[in-house]
Write a protein that holds these residues in place. Structure first.
Motif, PDB file in Angstrom:
ATOM      1  N   LEU A 126       0.617  -1.070   0.004  1.00 49.62           N
ATOM      2  CA  LEU A 126      -0.054  -0.098   0.157  1.00 49.62           C
ATOM      3  C   LEU A 126       0.726   1.311   0.030  1.00 49.62           C
ATOM      4  N   VAL A 127       1.926   1.317   0.919  1.00 48.03           N
ATOM      5  CA  VAL A 127       2.785   2.320   0.946  1.00 48.03           C
ATOM      6  C   VAL A 127       3.456   2.782  -0.323  1.00 48.03           C
ATOM      7  N   ARG A 128       4.125   1.577  -1.074  1.00 52.72           N
ATOM      8  CA  ARG A 128       4.726   1.844  -2.118  1.00 52.72           C
ATOM      9  C   ARG A 128       3.649   2.379  -3.339  1.00 52.72           C
ATOM     10  N   ARG A 129       2.719   2.031  -3.605  1.00 53.79           N
ATOM     11  CA  ARG A 129       1.873   2.296  -4.666  1.00 53.79           C
ATOM     12  C   ARG A 129       1.071   3.832  -4.404  1.00 53.79           C
ATOM     13  N   MET A 130       1.123   4.128  -2.927  1.00 55.20           N
ATOM     14  CA  MET A 130       0.629   5.383  -2.928  1.00 55.20           C
ATOM     15  C   MET A 130       1.800   6.613  -2.584  1.00 55.20           C
ATOM     16  N   ARG A 131       3.052   6.063  -2.331  1.00 56.46           N
ATOM     17  CA  ARG A 131       3.752   6.898  -2.417  1.00 56.46           C
ATOM     18  C   ARG A 131       4.372   7.291  -4.070  1.00 56.46           C
ATOM     19  N   ASP A 132       4.440   6.013  -4.748  1.00 52.34           N
ATOM     20  CA  ASP A 132       4.704   6.411  -6.301  1.00 52.34           C
ATOM     21  C   ASP A 132       3.520   7.144  -6.853  1.00 52.34           C
ATOM     22  N   ALA A 133       2.213   7.223  -6.444  1.00 58.26           N
ATOM     23  CA  ALA A 133       1.319   7.995  -7.054  1.00 58.26           C
ATOM     24  C   ALA A 133       1.291   9.277  -6.490  1.00 58.26           C
ATOM     25  N   ILE A 134       1.774   9.545  -5.339  1.00 57.82           N
ATOM     26  CA  ILE A 134       2.009  10.883  -4.773  1.00 57.82           C
ATOM     27  C   ILE A 134       3.126  11.648  -5.611  1.00 57.82           C
ATOM     28  N   GLU A 135       4.309  10.699  -5.875  1.00 60.34           N
ATOM     29  CA  GLU A 135       5.181  11.424  -6.560  1.00 60.34           C
ATOM     30  C   GLU A 135       5.010  11.848  -8.028  1.00 60.34           C
ATOM     31  N   THR A 136       4.253  10.905  -8.590  1.00 65.11           N
ATOM     32  CA  THR A 136       3.789  11.315  -9.944  1.00 65.11           C
ATOM     33  C   THR A 136       2.917  12.816  -9.932  1.00 65.11           C
ATOM     34  N   ALA A 137       2.194  12.638  -8.819  1.00 67.06           N
ATOM     35  CA  ALA A 137       1.416  14.121  -8.684  1.00 67.06           C
ATOM     36  C   ALA A 137       2.107  15.319  -8.659  1.00 67.06           C
ATOM     37  N   ARG A 138       3.323  14.962  -7.720  1.00 66.68           N
ATOM     38  CA  ARG A 138       4.201  16.165  -7.295  1.00 66.68           C
ATOM     39  C   ARG A 138       4.713  16.442  -8.524  1.00 66.68           C
ATOM     40  N   GLN A 139       5.353  15.608  -9.389  1.00 67.39           N
ATOM     41  CA  GLN A 139       5.976  16.006 -10.594  1.00 67.39           C
ATOM     42  C   GLN A 139       5.157  16.776 -11.763  1.00 67.39           C
ATOM     43  N   LYS A 140       3.802  16.319 -11.779  1.00 69.75           N
ATOM     44  CA  LYS A 140       2.912  16.859 -12.481  1.00 69.75           C
ATOM     45  C   LYS A 140       2.464  18.317 -12.129  1.00 69.75           C
ATOM     46  N   ALA A 141       2.483  18.465 -10.902  1.00 67.21           N
ATOM     47  CA  ALA A 141       2.115  19.852 -10.295  1.00 67.21           C
ATOM     48  C   ALA A 141       3.208  20.513  -9.809  1.00 67.21           C
ATOM     49  N   ALA A 142       4.447  20.384 -10.279  1.00 68.72           N
ATOM     50  CA  ALA A 142       5.723  21.068  -9.641  1.00 68.72           C
ATOM     51  C   ALA A 142       5.393  22.560  -9.462  1.00 68.72           C
ATOM     52  N   GLY A 143       5.709  22.914  -8.211  1.00 64.83           N
ATOM     53  CA  GLY A 143       5.751  24.467  -8.001  1.00 64.83           C
ATOM     54  C   GLY A 143       4.148  25.065  -8.028  1.00 64.83           C
ATOM     55  N   HIS A 144       3.257  23.860  -7.905  1.00 66.81           N
ATOM     56  CA  HIS A 144       1.767  24.380  -7.626  1.00 66.81           C
ATOM     57  C   HIS A 144       1.049  23.182  -6.707  1.00 66.81           C
ATOM     58  N   GLU A 145      -0.190  22.918  -6.915  1.00 62.91           N
ATOM     59  CA  GLU A 145      -0.820  21.824  -6.015  1.00 62.91           C
ATOM     60  C   GLU A 145      -1.424  20.758  -6.888  1.00 62.91           C
ATOM     61  N   ALA A 146      -1.513  19.463  -6.230  1.00 59.91           N
ATOM     62  CA  ALA A 146      -2.277  18.684  -6.961  1.00 59.91           C
ATOM     63  C   ALA A 146      -3.294  18.206  -5.848  1.00 59.91           C
ATOM     64  N   LEU A 147      -4.435  17.313  -6.363  1.00 57.51           N
ATOM     65  CA  LEU A 147      -5.503  16.956  -5.313  1.00 57.51           C
ATOM     66  C   LEU A 147      -5.752  15.210  -5.658  1.00 57.51           C
ATOM     67  N   ILE A 148      -5.639  14.400  -4.958  1.00 60.08           N
ATOM     68  CA  ILE A 148      -5.992  13.051  -5.172  1.00 60.08           C
ATOM     69  C   ILE A 148      -7.282  12.353  -4.409  1.00 60.08           C
ATOM     70  N   VAL A 149      -8.281  12.241  -4.868  1.00 60.53           N
ATOM     71  CA  VAL A 149      -9.373  11.680  -4.245  1.00 60.53           C
ATOM     72  C   VAL A 149      -8.803   9.909  -4.219  1.00 60.53           C
ATOM     73  N   SER A 150      -8.790   9.431  -2.783  1.00 56.29           N
ATOM     74  CA  SER A 150      -8.511   8.142  -2.535  1.00 56.29           C
ATOM     75  C   SER A 150      -9.609   7.755  -1.441  1.00 56.29           C
ATOM     76  N   HIS A 151      -9.063   6.706  -0.593  1.00 54.34           N
ATOM     77  CA  HIS A 151      -9.675   6.003   0.447  1.00 54.34           C
ATOM     78  C   HIS A 151      -9.006   6.044   1.676  1.00 54.34           C
ATOM     79  N   GLN A 152      -9.834   5.801   2.915  1.00 58.28           N
ATOM     80  CA  GLN A 152      -9.186   5.766   4.320  1.00 58.28           C
ATOM     81  C   GLN A 152      -8.040   5.267   4.444  1.00 58.28           C
ATOM     82  N   LEU A 153      -7.943   4.028   4.261  1.00 60.53           N
ATOM     83  CA  LEU A 153      -6.876   3.246   4.636  1.00 60.53           C
ATOM     84  C   LEU A 153      -5.562   3.478   4.038  1.00 60.53           C
ATOM     85  N   PRO A 154      -5.642   3.611   2.529  1.00 60.37           N
ATOM     86  CA  PRO A 154      -4.522   3.915   1.814  1.00 60.37           C
ATOM     87  C   PRO A 154      -3.741   5.296   2.272  1.00 60.37           C
TER      88      PRO A 154
END
Length: 216
Positions: A126-154
């Motif tokens: 769970l940690v690996r896939r969520m961190r990978d997704a967060i990193e992708t979002a960080r790169q795509k929003a670099a210098g700005h903000e991103a928002l991810i809709v997910s679920h409680q446990l992840p």
């Protein structure tokens, strides 16, 4: 100058679940009327933010939560399997203290290793896939903000890993309410702070302390 980027992880709104089962990844679970109000509230809350990238879990409840946010920003969200709900062998069953699946001794074997956990997707995965997704979002929003809709446990597990907490925990004590925002601020590629907000706090239903908050 080091770029500052913020990635928000949002838990979806309340789901219509009249039978009270642990729905997990089961399809066709949609937001309730209250859940849609929660989504609208968060859209209003973030309207003034510098959000340039949106991501949603593929499950209906997450995509429905994203709809008013996408409308506010005029963005089309990416659908990312990496931020889907955790797999769970109790899906489709009631799972409370003293009722539901736990009344059947055959289910007890699934609870043999809470460190992994033995009943569902391993925490480290769970940690690996969520961190990978967060990193992708960080790169795509670099210098700005991103928002991810997910679920409680992840959301809770990746936050716990980032903040150095152990993976095994009491599900009833997760700080990740419906329609909440867990926000990671990056300087460059380093997380420098974690924030938490509940824009729809006044809309939250009263919790039943006897029920297992099995992630949604």
């Amino acid at each position: 100058m080091t770029e500052t980027t913020v990635v928000h992880l949002m838990r979806h709104g309340e789901v219509h679940n009249p039978t009270g089962v642990l729905y997990g990844r089961i399809p066709d679970y949609h937001l309730s009327e209250l859940g849609r109000k929660m989504a609208d509230r968060v859209a209003e809350h973030v309207a003034g933010r510098d959000i340039v990238h949106l991501v949603s879990s593929p499950l209906e409840r997450a995509q429905e939560t994203m709809e008013p946010i996408a409308k506010v920003f005029g963005l089309t969200p990416d659908i990312d399997e990496r931020v889907i709900e955790a797999a769970n062998q109790f899906e489709g069953k009631k799972f409370g203290v003293g009722d539901g699946a736990l009344k059947n001794p055959s289910a007890w074997w699934l609870l043999r290793n809470p460190m992994k956990p033995s009943w569902g997707e391993p925490y480290q995965q769970l940690v690996r896939r969520m961190r990978d997704a967060i990193e992708t979002a960080r790169q795509k929003a670099a210098g700005h903000e991103a928002l991810i809709v997910s679920h409680q446990l992840p959301i809770w597990i990746v936050r716990s890993a980032i903040e150095g907490r152990r993976m095994m925990h009491d599900p009833r004590k997760r700080q990740c309410s419906l329609a909440s925002l867990t926000s990671f601020t990056f300087h460059g590629d380093e997380i420098v702070s974690v924030g938490y907000a509940e824009p729809a706090k006044d809309l939250l239903p009263v919790k039943n302390p006897k029920k297992f908050a099995g992630g949604a």
